[in-house]
Design a protein around this motif. Structure first.
Motif, PDB file in Angstrom:
ATOM      1  N   UNK A 109       0.570  -2.747  -7.238  1.00  0.00           N
ATOM      2  CA  UNK A 109       0.787  -2.836  -5.794  1.00  0.00           C
ATOM      3  C   UNK A 109      -0.547  -2.994  -5.053  1.00  0.00           C
ATOM      4  N   UNK A 110      -1.561  -2.281  -5.483  1.00  0.00           N
ATOM      5  CA  UNK A 110      -2.879  -2.403  -4.861  1.00  0.00           C
ATOM      6  C   UNK A 110      -3.450  -3.804  -5.036  1.00  0.00           C
ATOM      7  N   UNK A 111      -3.294  -4.352  -6.224  1.00  0.00           N
ATOM      8  CA  UNK A 111      -3.804  -5.694  -6.479  1.00  0.00           C
ATOM      9  C   UNK A 111      -3.086  -6.729  -5.618  1.00  0.00           C
ATOM     10  N   UNK A 143      -7.658   2.613   0.658  1.00  0.00           N
ATOM     11  CA  UNK A 143      -6.510   3.079  -0.119  1.00  0.00           C
ATOM     12  C   UNK A 143      -6.868   3.211  -1.600  1.00  0.00           C
ATOM     13  N   UNK A 144      -7.688   2.300  -2.110  1.00  0.00           N
ATOM     14  CA  UNK A 144      -8.107   2.422  -3.519  1.00  0.00           C
ATOM     15  C   UNK A 144      -8.856   3.737  -3.733  1.00  0.00           C
ATOM     16  N   UNK A 149       0.834  -1.197   0.000  1.00  0.00           N
ATOM     17  CA  UNK A 149       0.000   0.000   0.000  1.00  0.00           C
ATOM     18  C   UNK A 149       0.874   1.254   0.000  1.00  0.00           C
ATOM     19  N   UNK A 150       1.924   1.235   0.787  1.00  0.00           N
ATOM     20  CA  UNK A 150       2.860   2.370   0.814  1.00  0.00           C
ATOM     21  C   UNK A 150       3.511   2.559  -0.548  1.00  0.00           C
ATOM     22  N   UNK A 151       3.903   1.444  -1.176  1.00  0.00           N
ATOM     23  CA  UNK A 151       4.509   1.517  -2.505  1.00  0.00           C
ATOM     24  C   UNK A 151       3.508   2.026  -3.543  1.00  0.00           C
TER      25      UNK A 151
END
Length: 331
Positions: free
Chosen positions: A265-267, A295-296, A247-249
């Motif tokens: 990264x989200x996936x 986050x999305x 999530x940070x990335x």
């Protein structure tokens, strides 16, 4: 005038003051930040709000200041009756004892220290800055005193909690230099604790500490930290940290304009969130599928896709988020 308009106008005024102080024209400052003079003028007059971190960071970089100097976080913190003493106490907590250094004070009974530690951890999600700053200095000393007792491992874990709280406090009060110091202390404490979850937590802390000033570097630290613990994802605590690193990335990628990389990264975070046992609350990260959706939403806003952000947000129930006024208010 609405609160959001006042906030936007405040940034605009500070932006203009710093630009003039730097001796930069609208055109010169705009070119340095990657914007037109007309667009920059709209921001300075409070007509165009700043809705993306990438915009704020580009402007701060062009003017050679920290983002908090534009948003006014540092100024508000210095003027606030609660946060002023909190910053002073935070400096004491981070400078008074180096990790591994012997302390003169005798160790207080462990049950008393453990109770204070639990109280400190309860203050963090409440964003009780003054109270948090007040308890940290003495608690750090108490935990160091127990590094030579049979409670060493619990004391080390407590120090990780303290330094994570210190980083949270420093970041939210607009003192990025102290956030970096806290991150280094946290790294030292985690290095004395065996386990990939601790190594991952140290990487996450470091990426968070440098995120606003060096997004490329933050992305590299988070990505490498995730890769280093990827073989241990059958352990829920490791999976929590791994997902949080992705999530940070994702945020770092999005602010750098790398939307495809951010989506990857989200996936990856979403996939690991479905693993059994994930959501342990390790490190106060509170990683979960719901957290990924938050986050999305945030990254859709960052990408300028308001429609998509609203669509995702409709599927998120704030009541399912951790019981944290700080997190729920941010959402």
């Amino acid at each position: 005038m609405s609160e959001s308009a006042e906030f936007s106008g405040g940034i605009g005024r500070r932006l203009r003051e710093i630009r003039v102080w730097r001796g930069l024209s609208l055109r010169a400052a705009g070119e340095l930040a990657g914007f037109s003079a007309a667009y920059l003028s709209l921001i300075e007059r409070g007509v165009r709000p700043i809705e993306r971190r990438s915009t704020l960071e580009a402007l701060a970089g062009a003017l050679q200041v920290s983002p908090s100097e534009l948003t006014g976080t540092a100024t508000r913190a210095a003027e606030d009756r609660e946060s002023g003493p909190a910053v002073a106490a935070l400096r004491l907590a981070l400078a008074d004892v180096e990790f591994g250094e012997a302390v003169d004070a005798p160790a207080r009974p462990w049950p008393d220290v453990a109770a204070d530690l639990a109280a400190m951890n309860a203050l963090r999600p409440q964003a009780a800055y003054g109270a948090l700053g007040a308890v940290l200095p003495a608690l750090v000393v108490d935990l160091h005193a127990h590094l030579t007792t049979e409670h060493r491992r619990a004391a080390l874990a407590g120090l990780v909690d303290c330094y994570a709280a210190a980083q949270f406090l420093a970041k939210n009060l607009g003192v990025p230099d102290l956030a970096l110091v806290a991150s280094r202390h946290l790294r030292d404490a985690t290095s004395a604790l065996s386990g990939p979850e601790w190594a991952g937590l140290a990487a996450w802390s470091r990426a968070q500490a440098i995120s606003q000033s060096a997004r490329d570097r933050a992305h590299a630290v988070a990505t490498r930290g995730a890769a280093d613990i990827a073989s241990e994802l059958d352990r829920p605590q490791v999976a929590d940290v791994y997902g949080s690193l992705h999530l940070t990335a994702a945020l770092a990628s999005m602010t750098l304009g790398r939307t495809d990389t951010a989506a990857d990264h989200l996936d990856e975070a979403a996939a690991v969130a479905t693993r059994p046992g994930v959501g342990t609350g390790f490190g106060n990260l509170w990683f979960s599928s719901g957290n990924v959706q938050v986050w999305r939403t945030m990254l859709a806003v960052e990408a300028g896709d308001g429609g998509r952000a609203v669509e995702i947000a409709r599927g998120v129930d704030p009541a399912t988020l951790p019981e944290s006024p700080n997190r729920q208010a941010a959402w």
